[in-house]
Structure formats: structure tokens, C-alpha cells
Design a protein around this motif. Structure first.
Motif, short mmCIF file in Angstrom:
data_model
loop_
_atom_site.label_atom_id
_atom_site.label_comp_id
_atom_site.label_asym_id
_atom_site.label_seq_id
_atom_site.Cartn_x
_atom_site.Cartn_y
_atom_site.Cartn_z
N LEU A 143 0.81 -1.18 -0.19
CA LEU A 143 -0.02 0.12 -0.17
C LEU A 143 0.74 1.39 -0.05
O LEU A 143 1.82 1.52 0.73
CB LEU A 143 -0.99 0.04 1.22
CG LEU A 143 -2.07 -1.28 1.45
CD1 LEU A 143 -2.55 -1.09 2.71
CD2 LEU A 143 -2.55 -1.34 0.37
N THR A 184 -1.29 -0.81 -4.56
CA THR A 184 -1.88 0.48 -4.81
C THR A 184 -0.81 1.44 -5.40
O THR A 184 0.47 1.18 -5.14
CB THR A 184 -2.45 1.17 -3.49
OG1 THR A 184 -1.41 1.57 -2.39
CG2 THR A 184 -3.59 0.29 -2.67
N CYS A 186 -0.64 6.03 -6.85
CA CYS A 186 -1.71 7.19 -6.80
C CYS A 186 -0.97 8.18 -7.48
O CYS A 186 0.43 8.08 -7.68
CB CYS A 186 -1.97 7.46 -5.37
SG CYS A 186 -0.53 7.74 -4.31
N VAL A 193 -6.29 0.72 -7.15
CA VAL A 193 -6.09 -0.52 -6.37
C VAL A 193 -6.28 -1.73 -7.20
O VAL A 193 -7.05 -1.75 -7.94
CB VAL A 193 -7.14 -0.40 -5.42
CG1 VAL A 193 -6.99 -1.66 -4.33
CG2 VAL A 193 -7.18 0.88 -4.40
#
Length: 262
Positions: A143, A184, A186, A193
Motif C-alpha cells: 500500500l 496500490t 496513486c 487499487v
């Protein structure tokens, strides 16, 4: 709740469903509330016991050093036991906290900003209560640490991610290889995800896919994921479901702005 009863079996099932309908909103919160005070008492007293025991043995060492040397083995055993009690009470507290936070989140319907990294971590900890998930599935979790905030309801995102992860868990029940990965990434506009598992092939209807979404076939096994897809659309989340022999993948593109289709 209306109950239609025709046979003994239907009466039993109806009462069973009526009882189950009270679990989430009434019974579980009451159970957690009643557990909280005894748990806090156990934790507080175990820490107090540890401190008082250390103070007591220090006084013995000062006043009666010869006697202190004679009981050093007993002191070590007591110290080990008390430390173990403190550790187990802390462990029980964190399990209790994971359970309580889950039921708090699914009752929170406010539209607000959400820490997605924390939400996914909480969902994974809650799923440890499923023994198959805890002991049989190899998990790879990556993550992004600086994930931006997203917007929606805590309950909506919690229920969606819970359904996605439980679906992966159930698909892997009969698989020889049981592996789950969540990765994940971003940027300033979206969070990506990717959830992948090695379970039975997911049934996907690609003929009517639009706007980057793959539409799930609505059968009994997949009905919860159809609900996930519909709810995610309320938050303008694009979802792609892929089912292949040996692996399944769900890719989510989650916007970080406040837009909602509602």
C-alpha cells in the motif's frame, strides 16, 4: 420484519433470519459495550500488578539481599507470567479494537474524506477473524504510504472492500494455490487499487462493458460483486473485473476529489 410460515422448517428459518437481522445494528454493539469495561479493568490491573511486583522485589533486594538471591528463580517465573498476562491482554485489546472499529465504520453513513490506506488495513485485520483467511492464504500487501484522501462514506467503502476480499477468499477455498495480493499506486487525481487472487475463475460479461468498466454476470455467486460495482459508481470509481484460468483481478480507479454521482 414480515414472516411467512407454512412449515416447521420455514418457521425455524424465519426465526433464524429474524435473529440474524438484529446482529449488526443491535446485538454486536451491545456485546462490544459490555466487553469494554471488563477488558479495560483487566488491562489496567495487569499493568498495576506488574509495577507493584517490581516494586515489591526491589524492596526485598534492598532490605534482604541474601533472601532476594534465594528467590531469584521464583521472581523470574513470576515476572515472566505477569509479562505474558500483560502481552495477552494487549493482544486481546487490539483484537477487540479491530472488531469494534469495523462495526463503527459500517454504521457511519456520513459523506466525508477517507484515509483509504487505513481503511484497507482495517479490513485486512478484521478478515483475520476468518480462520481460512488468516491461516491458509498467502498475502502480499503493498500500500502506498502517502496515499491522498478520497471522499465517500466509510460504510460504503468498508462494505465494498470487505465484499471484494471475501469474494477472493471464497473463490480460493478449493484452490491448491491460495495467494492474494493488494497493490496500490496513486497520483494527484486518482488512486489505483489492484486486487488479485488465485481462486476459481470469475465470470465476467465483457460484451456490454462501457467507460472502462467490465460488467459482472449477475448470478448467485457474483451478486455481491454486482452490488459492489453499483455502489462504487456512486463515487465515480471505475472498476475492471478480469477472470482468467488460475487468477482473477479487480482494478479500481478511485478519484481523490469530492465528486459524487448522487
Amino acid at each position: 420484519m414480515k414472516i411467512a410460515v407454512r412449515t416447521k422448517e420455514s418457521a425455524y428459518k424465519a426465526l433464524e433470519r429474524e435473529f440474524e437481522s438484529t446482529l449488526v445494528n443491535e446485538l454486536i454493539p451491545g456485546i462490544l459495550h459490555n466487553f469494554a469495561n471488563p477488558l479495560n479493568g483487566i488491562m489496567g490491573r495487569s499493568k498495576l500488578l506488574q509495577r507493584r511486583m517490581n516494586e515489591h522485589f526491589n524492596k526485598i533486594k534492598e532490605c534482604c539481599p541474601d533472601f532476594a538471591r534465594e528467590i531469584v528463580d521464583e521472581q523470574d517465573k513470576l515476572s515472566t507470567d505477569v509479562i505474558s498476562i500483560c502481552k495477552e491482554s494487549d493482544r486481546f485489546f487490539y483484537l477487540f479494537q479491530d472488531l469494534a472499529s469495523k462495526f463503527y465504520v459500517i454504521s457511519d453513513n456520513r459523506f466525508e474524506r477517507i484515509n483509504l490506506k487505513k481503511l484497507i488495513e482495517n479490513e485486512l485485520r478484521f478478515l483475520e477473524f476468518y480462520l481460512d483467511f488468516k491461516h491458509e492464504i498467502k498475502k502480499t500487501i503493498k500500500l502506498t504510504s502517502d496515499m491522498p484522501w478520497i471522499y465517500g462514506t466509510q460504510s460504503g467503502y468498508s462494505l465494498c472492500f470487505s465484499a471484494l476480499l471475501r469474494s477472493s477468499m471464497y473463490r480460493m477455498k478449493k484452490s491448491e494455490t491460495k495467494e492474494l495480493s493488494i497493490i496500490t499506486d496513486c497520483d494527484e487525481r486518482n488512486i489505483m487499487v489492484v486486487i488479485q487472487d488465485t481462486g476459481a475463475k470469475m465470470i465476467v460479461n465483457t460484451d456490454s462493458a462501457t467507460e472502462g468498466d467490465s460488467l459482472l454476470s449477475c448470478n448467485v455467486d457474483m451478486s455481491s460483486l454486482v452490488c459492489v460495482q453499483l455502489l462504487f459508481k456512486e463515487y465515480n470509481v471505475k472498476s475492471v473485473f478480469e477472470g482468467k484460468t488460475g487468477w482473477n483481478r479487480v482494478t479500481l480507479q478511485i478519484p481523490v476529489n469530492r465528486e459524487s454521482s448522487t
